[in-house]
Design a protein around this motif. Structure first.
Motif, PDB file in Angstrom:
ATOM      1  N   SER A  83       0.814  -1.212   0.000  1.00 44.38           N
ATOM      2  CA  SER A  83       0.000   0.000   0.000  1.00 44.38           C
ATOM      3  C   SER A  83       0.849   1.263   0.000  1.00 44.38           C
ATOM      4  CB  SER A  83      -0.915   0.003   1.226  1.00 44.38           C
ATOM      5  OG  SER A  83      -1.744  -1.121   1.219  1.00 44.38           O
ATOM      6  N   TYR A  84       2.006   1.217   0.661  1.00 43.14           N
ATOM      7  CA  TYR A  84       2.828   2.418   0.762  1.00 43.14           C
ATOM      8  C   TYR A  84       3.317   2.888  -0.594  1.00 43.14           C
ATOM      9  CZ  TYR A  84       6.819  -0.678   0.233  1.00 43.14           C
ATOM     10  OH  TYR A  84       7.711  -1.580  -0.250  1.00 43.14           O
ATOM     11  N   LEU A  85       3.435   2.003  -1.561  1.00 51.67           N
ATOM     12  CA  LEU A  85       3.881   2.417  -2.886  1.00 51.67           C
ATOM     13  C   LEU A  85       2.797   3.209  -3.603  1.00 51.67           C
ATOM     14  CD1 LEU A  85       5.680  -0.807  -4.183  1.00 51.67           C
ATOM     15  CD2 LEU A  85       6.740   1.379  -3.596  1.00 51.67           C
ATOM     16  N   ALA A  86       1.548   2.751  -3.486  1.00 48.22           N
ATOM     17  CA  ALA A  86       0.461   3.392  -4.196  1.00 48.22           C
ATOM     18  C   ALA A  86      -0.093   4.600  -3.452  1.00 48.22           C
ATOM     19  CB  ALA A  86      -0.663   2.385  -4.441  1.00 48.22           C
ATOM     20  N   SER A  87       0.068   4.651  -2.143  1.00 49.39           N
ATOM     21  CA  SER A  87      -0.528   5.745  -1.367  1.00 49.39           C
ATOM     22  C   SER A  87       0.523   6.509  -0.564  1.00 49.39           C
ATOM     23  CB  SER A  87      -1.558   5.167  -0.401  1.00 49.39           C
ATOM     24  OG  SER A  87      -0.953   4.230   0.457  1.00 49.39           O
TER      25      SER A  87
ATOM     26  N   GLU B 206       2.225   9.258  -0.966  1.00 52.63           N
ATOM     27  CA  GLU B 206       2.074  10.699  -0.785  1.00 52.63           C
ATOM     28  C   GLU B 206       1.010  10.999   0.264  1.00 52.63           C
ATOM     29  OE1 GLU B 206       1.272  14.732  -3.450  1.00 52.63           O
ATOM     30  OE2 GLU B 206       1.093  12.754  -4.350  1.00 52.63           O
ATOM     31  N   VAL B 207      -0.117  10.300   0.217  1.00 62.05           N
ATOM     32  CA  VAL B 207      -1.180  10.514   1.185  1.00 62.05           C
ATOM     33  C   VAL B 207      -0.703  10.162   2.590  1.00 62.05           C
ATOM     34  CG1 VAL B 207      -3.487   9.797   1.905  1.00 62.05           C
ATOM     35  CG2 VAL B 207      -2.995  10.157  -0.518  1.00 62.05           C
ATOM     36  N   VAL B 208       0.004   9.057   2.721  1.00 65.31           N
ATOM     37  CA  VAL B 208       0.509   8.641   4.035  1.00 65.31           C
ATOM     38  C   VAL B 208       1.479   9.683   4.580  1.00 65.31           C
ATOM     39  CG1 VAL B 208       1.884   6.926   5.273  1.00 65.31           C
ATOM     40  CG2 VAL B 208       0.173   6.180   3.621  1.00 65.31           C
ATOM     41  N   GLU B 209       2.391  10.150   3.749  1.00 64.75           N
ATOM     42  CA  GLU B 209       3.381  11.127   4.202  1.00 64.75           C
ATOM     43  C   GLU B 209       2.719  12.417   4.671  1.00 64.75           C
ATOM     44  OE1 GLU B 209       6.044  11.540   0.920  1.00 64.75           O
ATOM     45  OE2 GLU B 209       7.257   9.803   1.492  1.00 64.75           O
ATOM     46  N   ILE B 210       1.658  12.838   3.960  1.00 66.50           N
ATOM     47  CA  ILE B 210       0.954  14.057   4.340  1.00 66.50           C
ATOM     48  C   ILE B 210       0.148  13.845   5.613  1.00 66.50           C
ATOM     49  CG2 ILE B 210      -0.921  15.624   3.679  1.00 66.50           C
ATOM     50  CD1 ILE B 210       0.067  15.368   0.785  1.00 66.50           C
TER      51      ILE B 210
ATOM     52  N   TYR C 227      -5.983  -0.634   5.745  1.00 68.72           N
ATOM     53  CA  TYR C 227      -5.350   0.284   6.701  1.00 68.72           C
ATOM     54  C   TYR C 227      -3.893   0.505   6.285  1.00 68.72           C
ATOM     55  CZ  TYR C 227      -9.376  -0.306   9.774  1.00 68.72           C
ATOM     56  OH  TYR C 227     -10.637  -0.301  10.307  1.00 68.72           O
ATOM     57  N   VAL C 228      -3.497   1.780   6.140  1.00 63.87           N
ATOM     58  CA  VAL C 228      -2.156   2.094   5.640  1.00 63.87           C
ATOM     59  C   VAL C 228      -1.292   2.878   6.638  1.00 63.87           C
ATOM     60  CG1 VAL C 228      -2.816   1.966   3.210  1.00 63.87           C
ATOM     61  CG2 VAL C 228      -3.031   4.147   4.428  1.00 63.87           C
ATOM     62  N   PHE C 229      -1.897   3.335   7.743  1.00 65.21           N
ATOM     63  CA  PHE C 229      -1.101   4.023   8.780  1.00 65.21           C
ATOM     64  C   PHE C 229      -1.892   3.982  10.075  1.00 65.21           C
ATOM     65  CE2 PHE C 229       0.248   7.682  11.309  1.00 65.21           C
ATOM     66  CZ  PHE C 229       1.624   7.509  11.295  1.00 65.21           C
TER      67      PHE C 229
ATOM     68  N   HIS D 118      -6.310   5.903  12.789  1.00 62.68           N
ATOM     69  CA  HIS D 118      -5.892   5.144  11.616  1.00 62.68           C
ATOM     70  C   HIS D 118      -6.192   5.911  10.330  1.00 62.68           C
ATOM     71  CE1 HIS D 118      -6.802   2.157  14.784  1.00 62.68           C
ATOM     72  NE2 HIS D 118      -5.792   1.467  14.270  1.00 62.68           N
ATOM     73  N   LEU D 119      -5.427   5.579   9.292  1.00 65.81           N
ATOM     74  CA  LEU D 119      -5.651   6.079   7.937  1.00 65.81           C
ATOM     75  C   LEU D 119      -5.908   4.876   7.049  1.00 65.81           C
ATOM     76  CD1 LEU D 119      -5.403   8.285   5.613  1.00 65.81           C
ATOM     77  CD2 LEU D 119      -2.975   7.673   5.547  1.00 65.81           C
ATOM     78  N   ALA D 120      -6.887   4.978   6.154  1.00 66.43           N
ATOM     79  CA  ALA D 120      -7.205   3.846   5.286  1.00 66.43           C
ATOM     80  C   ALA D 120      -7.573   4.325   3.888  1.00 66.43           C
ATOM     81  CB  ALA D 120      -8.356   3.024   5.872  1.00 66.43           C
ATOM     82  N   ILE D 121      -7.414   3.433   2.922  1.00 68.99           N
ATOM     83  CA  ILE D 121      -7.817   3.685   1.546  1.00 68.99           C
ATOM     84  C   ILE D 121      -8.737   2.544   1.115  1.00 68.99           C
ATOM     85  CG2 ILE D 121      -5.731   4.979   0.941  1.00 68.99           C
ATOM     86  CD1 ILE D 121      -4.660   2.441  -0.381  1.00 68.99           C
TER      87      ILE D 121
END
Length: 253
Positions: free
Chosen positions: A77-81, A83-87, A115-117, A104-107
């Motif tokens: 997930s970190y590859l595709a999202s 930028e969103v995770v970093e922000i 869940y990505v963060f 939590h952060l999810a896409i």
């Protein structure tokens, strides 16, 4: 005597191709991939076709590719999202500190939430969902927050031919139930879900065009979430955090 090399060159190249994509590189041509390796485009043809057939790459133009859905669904997930995770990461951590609840952060990928963060709560009794976990969207608050931006027609298309029952209530058991619940949560601007002696509240994150691209939540044990004023304060904190994130994404919130 030299140590034997058991590496698989074709597999190495395939993984390195996936690593080329990131927040600053969403699409690549076959020639660009080949240039990175210093080889001819034709020498990568079979590797690229294999990645495409398995869903790890998606062809979007003549010899042009982007990351496919399998990259997200298989734990990348970190590859595709990225930028969103970093922000979002520092804001979600701040949300955790403000509420003392896990955040939590999810896409969304299809009908699943990923869940990505996460920012872990410091309390002994807390609700923490590991990064990479998948649930059906309709069974969680953060999943339904990802559906808030979809019209009834879009929801009908997304869930065509799929059963929603088989999951414990209060998760909606039919598509009409889901559409009605999403309409209610869309009107109020947030989603809430009760399960396993815990409560989660979530709000969507929209980009500059108003598209829902992610969602954030807070979750905690029922004894904590049922304290007077906790849910109201959590909703305000979520909405404030979402607005701050959306400003960073170029959205008016």
């Amino acid at each position: 005597m030299s140590e034997k090399d058991y590496t698989v060159p074709a597999l190495q190249k395939g993984l390195k191709i996936l690593e080329m994509f990131g927040s600053d590189c969403h699409r690549l041509t076959q020639s660009e991939m080949a240039d990175a390796f210093g080889v001819s485009a034709t020498s990568l043809y079979r590797i690229i076709q294999t990645l495409s057939s398995m869903g790890y790459l998606n062809k979007v133009g003549k010899n042009t590719y982007e990351l496919g859905s399998q990259v997200v669904s298989r734990g990348f997930s970190y590859l595709a999202s990225r930028e969103v995770v970093e922000i979002c990461a520092p804001y979600i951590t701040r949300l955790r500190d403000r509420t003392s609840l896990s955040s939590h952060l999810a896409i969304r990928e299809g009908t699943d939430v990923i869940y990505v963060f996460r920012a872990l709560a410091l309390q002994r009794l807390s609700v923490n969902v590991p990064v990479g976990t998948r649930f059906p969207c309709h069974t969680t608050a953060i999943g339904r927050a990802l559906l808030i931006g979809m019209s009834p027609t879009e929801l009908e298309e997304l869930y065509k031919g799929q059963r929603l029952d088989g999951y414990p209530e209060p998760a909606p058991q039919t598509l009409p139930d889901l559409i009605e619940l999403c309409a209610q949560e869309r009107a109020q601007g947030w989603s809430i879900h009760f399960s396993d002696y815990s409560t989660a509240i979530a709000v969507p994150i929209r980009n500059y065009s108003g598209e829902v691209i992610a969602a954030i939540n807070v979750s905690g044990s029922d004894p904590m979430m049922k304290r007077e004023g906790v849910q109201e304060r959590s909703i305000r904190a979520l909405q404030d955090t979402a607005n701050d994130i959306m400003k960073q994404l170029g959205s008016e919130g």
